[in-house]
Design a protein around this motif. Structure first.
Motif, PDB file in Angstrom:
ATOM      1  N   HIS A   1      10.210  13.635 -20.791  1.00  0.00           N
ATOM      2  CA  HIS A   1       9.666  13.181 -19.578  1.00  0.00           C
ATOM      3  C   HIS A   1      10.663  12.969 -18.812  1.00  0.00           C
ATOM      4  O   HIS A   1      11.889  12.316 -19.145  1.00  0.00           O
ATOM      5  CB  HIS A   1       8.786  12.029 -19.935  1.00  0.00           C
ATOM      6  N   ILE A   2      10.719  12.546 -17.435  1.00  0.00           N
ATOM      7  CA  ILE A   2      11.451  11.984 -16.749  1.00  0.00           C
ATOM      8  C   ILE A   2      10.488  10.898 -15.964  1.00  0.00           C
ATOM      9  O   ILE A   2       9.540  10.765 -16.034  1.00  0.00           O
ATOM     10  CB  ILE A   2      12.061  12.959 -15.583  1.00  0.00           C
ATOM     11  N   GLU A   3      11.190   9.737 -15.184  1.00  0.00           N
ATOM     12  CA  GLU A   3      10.627   8.865 -14.725  1.00  0.00           C
ATOM     13  C   GLU A   3      10.980   8.496 -13.387  1.00  0.00           C
ATOM     14  O   GLU A   3      11.964   8.732 -12.836  1.00  0.00           O
ATOM     15  CB  GLU A   3      10.981   7.507 -15.503  1.00  0.00           C
ATOM     16  N   SER A   4       9.899   8.023 -12.594  1.00  0.00           N
ATOM     17  CA  SER A   4      10.344   7.159 -11.408  1.00  0.00           C
ATOM     18  C   SER A   4      10.036   5.742 -11.650  1.00  0.00           C
ATOM     19  O   SER A   4       9.324   5.302 -12.234  1.00  0.00           O
ATOM     20  CB  SER A   4       9.163   7.508 -10.194  1.00  0.00           C
ATOM     21  N   VAL A   5      11.225   5.192 -11.340  1.00  0.00           N
ATOM     22  CA  VAL A   5      11.198   3.698 -11.635  1.00  0.00           C
ATOM     23  C   VAL A   5      11.262   2.646 -10.358  1.00  0.00           C
ATOM     24  O   VAL A   5      12.126   3.293  -9.612  1.00  0.00           O
ATOM     25  CB  VAL A   5      12.663   3.332 -12.457  1.00  0.00           C
ATOM     26  N   VAL A   6      10.308   1.879 -10.144  1.00  0.00           N
ATOM     27  CA  VAL A   6      10.159   1.195  -8.712  1.00  0.00           C
ATOM     28  C   VAL A   6      10.868  -0.205  -9.046  1.00  0.00           C
ATOM     29  O   VAL A   6      10.423  -0.843 -10.155  1.00  0.00           O
ATOM     30  CB  VAL A   6       8.643   1.011  -8.656  1.00  0.00           C
ATOM     31  N   LEU A   7      11.755  -0.628  -8.274  1.00  0.00           N
ATOM     32  CA  LEU A   7      12.277  -2.009  -8.339  1.00  0.00           C
ATOM     33  C   LEU A   7      12.077  -2.606  -7.310  1.00  0.00           C
ATOM     34  O   LEU A   7      12.426  -2.126  -6.139  1.00  0.00           O
ATOM     35  CB  LEU A   7      13.767  -1.819  -8.713  1.00  0.00           C
ATOM     36  N   GLY A   8      11.713  -3.917  -7.394  1.00  0.00           N
ATOM     37  CA  GLY A   8      11.548  -4.701  -6.102  1.00  0.00           C
ATOM     38  C   GLY A   8      11.501  -6.220  -6.642  1.00  0.00           C
ATOM     39  O   GLY A   8      11.612  -6.577  -7.681  1.00  0.00           O
ATOM     40  N   PRO A   9      11.029  -6.991  -5.732  1.00  0.00           N
ATOM     41  CA  PRO A   9      10.939  -8.528  -5.972  1.00  0.00           C
ATOM     42  C   PRO A   9       9.928  -8.768  -7.154  1.00  0.00           C
ATOM     43  O   PRO A   9      10.169  -9.817  -7.842  1.00  0.00           O
ATOM     44  CB  PRO A   9      10.103  -9.102  -4.719  1.00  0.00           C
ATOM     45  N   GLU A  10       9.099  -7.794  -7.560  1.00  0.00           N
ATOM     46  CA  GLU A  10       7.983  -8.231  -8.717  1.00  0.00           C
ATOM     47  C   GLU A  10       8.620  -7.550  -9.969  1.00  0.00           C
ATOM     48  O   GLU A  10       7.739  -7.925 -10.928  1.00  0.00           O
ATOM     49  CB  GLU A  10       6.622  -7.324  -8.373  1.00  0.00           C
TER      50      GLU A  10
ATOM     51  N   ALA B   1      -0.088   4.699   3.027  1.00  0.00           N
ATOM     52  CA  ALA B   1      -1.057   4.765   4.270  1.00  0.00           C
ATOM     53  C   ALA B   1      -2.469   4.577   4.029  1.00  0.00           C
ATOM     54  O   ALA B   1      -3.175   4.171   4.936  1.00  0.00           O
ATOM     55  CB  ALA B   1      -0.679   6.081   5.165  1.00  0.00           C
ATOM     56  N   ARG B   2      -2.951   5.201   2.848  1.00  0.00           N
ATOM     57  CA  ARG B   2      -4.213   5.184   2.581  1.00  0.00           C
ATOM     58  C   ARG B   2      -4.609   3.894   1.736  1.00  0.00           C
ATOM     59  O   ARG B   2      -5.862   3.936   1.094  1.00  0.00           O
ATOM     60  CB  ARG B   2      -4.639   6.579   1.999  1.00  0.00           C
ATOM     61  N   GLY B   3      -3.902   2.830   1.455  1.00  0.00           N
ATOM     62  CA  GLY B   3      -4.097   1.629   1.125  1.00  0.00           C
ATOM     63  C   GLY B   3      -3.901   1.820  -0.486  1.00  0.00           C
ATOM     64  O   GLY B   3      -4.112   0.398  -1.063  1.00  0.00           O
ATOM     65  N   LEU B   4      -3.273   2.643  -1.079  1.00  0.00           N
ATOM     66  CA  LEU B   4      -2.879   2.386  -2.638  1.00  0.00           C
ATOM     67  C   LEU B   4      -1.836   1.523  -2.570  1.00  0.00           C
ATOM     68  O   LEU B   4      -0.788   1.308  -1.608  1.00  0.00           O
ATOM     69  CB  LEU B   4      -2.402   3.740  -3.124  1.00  0.00           C
ATOM     70  N   ASP B   5      -1.668   0.719  -3.564  1.00  0.00           N
ATOM     71  CA  ASP B   5      -0.427  -0.087  -3.695  1.00  0.00           C
ATOM     72  C   ASP B   5       0.675   0.823  -4.325  1.00  0.00           C
ATOM     73  O   ASP B   5       0.641   1.780  -4.682  1.00  0.00           O
ATOM     74  CB  ASP B   5      -0.646  -1.125  -4.771  1.00  0.00           C
ATOM     75  N   LEU B   6       2.107   0.310  -4.415  1.00  0.00           N
ATOM     76  CA  LEU B   6       3.254   1.063  -4.535  1.00  0.00           C
ATOM     77  C   LEU B   6       3.144   1.844  -5.887  1.00  0.00           C
ATOM     78  O   LEU B   6       3.316   3.066  -5.837  1.00  0.00           O
ATOM     79  CB  LEU B   6       4.336   0.444  -4.258  1.00  0.00           C
ATOM     80  N   PRO B   7       2.804   1.144  -7.068  1.00  0.00           N
ATOM     81  CA  PRO B   7       2.753   2.015  -8.024  1.00  0.00           C
ATOM     82  C   PRO B   7       1.821   2.999  -8.177  1.00  0.00           C
ATOM     83  O   PRO B   7       1.964   4.299  -8.740  1.00  0.00           O
ATOM     84  CB  PRO B   7       2.482   0.997  -9.127  1.00  0.00           C
ATOM     85  N   ARG B   8       0.347   2.774  -7.609  1.00  0.00           N
ATOM     86  CA  ARG B   8      -0.430   3.861  -7.684  1.00  0.00           C
ATOM     87  C   ARG B   8       0.014   4.880  -6.573  1.00  0.00           C
ATOM     88  O   ARG B   8      -0.210   6.285  -6.923  1.00  0.00           O
ATOM     89  CB  ARG B   8      -1.691   3.320  -7.134  1.00  0.00           C
TER      90      ARG B   8
ATOM     91  N   PRO C   1      15.990  -8.053   1.929  1.00  0.00           N
ATOM     92  CA  PRO C   1      15.173  -8.985   0.971  1.00  0.00           C
ATOM     93  C   PRO C   1      13.644  -8.236   1.004  1.00  0.00           C
ATOM     94  O   PRO C   1      13.234  -8.149   2.024  1.00  0.00           O
ATOM     95  CB  PRO C   1      15.251 -10.343   1.266  1.00  0.00           C
ATOM     96  N   GLY C   2      13.049  -8.100  -0.132  1.00  0.00           N
ATOM     97  CA  GLY C   2      11.641  -7.809  -0.330  1.00  0.00           C
ATOM     98  C   GLY C   2      11.547  -6.220  -0.205  1.00  0.00           C
ATOM     99  O   GLY C   2      10.348  -5.656  -0.533  1.00  0.00           O
ATOM    100  N   ALA C   3      12.622  -5.500  -0.057  1.00  0.00           N
ATOM    101  CA  ALA C   3      12.669  -3.865  -0.051  1.00  0.00           C
ATOM    102  C   ALA C   3      12.482  -3.394  -1.405  1.00  0.00           C
ATOM    103  O   ALA C   3      12.337  -4.251  -2.240  1.00  0.00           O
ATOM    104  CB  ALA C   3      13.769  -3.208   0.384  1.00  0.00           C
TER     105      ALA C   3
END
Length: 293
Positions: free
Chosen positions: A195-204, A234-241, A177-179
């Motif tokens: 285009h191709i996409e990276s799709v992020v899926l998570g709790p948000e 590691a340098r503080g960016l959130d996951l989408p960035r 959970p939360g991954a």
């Protein structure tokens, strides 16, 4: 002075070319991370050439390297563990034990699983026993996973053609959970043309990140992308960035390789290196703090 973010990277290594640690190590270090690289295989080059030398690390050798990492206290120090290509069942099982042990003793550790096991063209290119360990042992430990559509489909039995398919596949993965799941290189039914996409899926909920589809396919692209995501996080960016940074710089590396007529990902393009150096602050902040822009 605060020490830099620390990564344990467990994946392949080649003498010539850029795959596995030979692709991911440089961008992470250029971004100011400290990286302990543990090879799972050592080959002369990628399998795309007429000859291939080297082999998977013998289990006792790999076990010895892991024990040395324990003796130096690396699991306690690490901010991230990253795993990629694994060439033998024994090594896969030992890697899973090591990750589980490290997460138990270091609660702030984030584990990134790149389940390198196949692609649409070649199909599954590791033995099913190794793919089973990735599905049953490594992915349930992961805080972040980066499969391509073929890998995600094989792991879940779900065809990947739409966002709904991705969400169904995510539900079938036994991640904690939360991954977060980053489905990479997706050409979905409603992806923008060309285009191709990276799709992020998570709790948000999902976020979609299209990028121009370059007419070039080179080994190590996914390994580079994953290393760049870790560098951004590691340098503080959130996951989408972090995903968008990784897409932009991976595309730059591929474009440079195409311009040179190279058969390998190229990491020497000046703007590529400059962007990585700009991620590293003069005084390192550990991961979890927002990078100053």
């Amino acid at each position: 002075m605060t020490p830099p973010p620390f990564v344990i990277s467990i994946q392949s290594q080649v003498v010539f070319g850029h795959v596995g640690n030979s692709a991911a190590l440089f961008p992470m270090q250029a971004a100011g991370l400290e990286v302990a690289a543990i090879p799972t295989v050592i080959f002369s080059n990628t399998p795309d050439y007429p000859t291939l030398r080297g082999r998977a690390l013998p289990p006792d050798f790999f076990c010895d390297l892991l024990q040395g990492a324990r003796e130096r206290g690396l699991p306690e120090r690490a901010d991230f563990i990253l795993t990629g290509y694994i060439g033998s069942l024994d090594v896969a099982l030992m890697a899973a034990d090591f990750v589980a042990e490290a997460k138990a003793i270091n609660p702030r550790l984030r584990y990134v699983c790149d389940p390198v096991m196949g692609d649409a063209g070649p199909g599954l290119y590791v033995p099913e026993t190794i793919a089973d360990v990735m599905r049953d042992r490594l992915l349930p430990l992961a805080d972040l996973a980066t499969p391509n559509p073929f890998e995600l489909s094989w792991l879940t039995g779900q065809k990947i053609a739409s966002l709904a398919d991705l969400e169904a596949a995510q539900a079938r993965l036994r991640m904690a959970p939360g991954a977060h799941l980053i489905a990479t290189g997706c050409a979905l039914e409603d992806s923008p043309a060309g285009h191709i996409e990276s799709v992020v899926l998570g709790p948000e909920g999902p976020s979609r990140h299209p990028v121009a589809h370059l007419p070039i396919a080179l080994p190590g692209t996914g390994d580079l992308f994953c290393g760049l995501v870790v560098a951004g996080l590691a340098r503080g960016l959130d996951l989408p960035r972090a995903v968008e940074l990784a897409q932009r710089l991976t595309s730059r590396a591929l474009s440079h390789a195409r311009a040179l007529g190279a058969g390998e990902v190229v990491l020497s393009e000046p703007d590529f290196r400059r962007a990585l150096l700009m991620l590293a602050p003069l005084q390192g902040a550990r991961c979890g703090r927002t990078a100053e822009r």
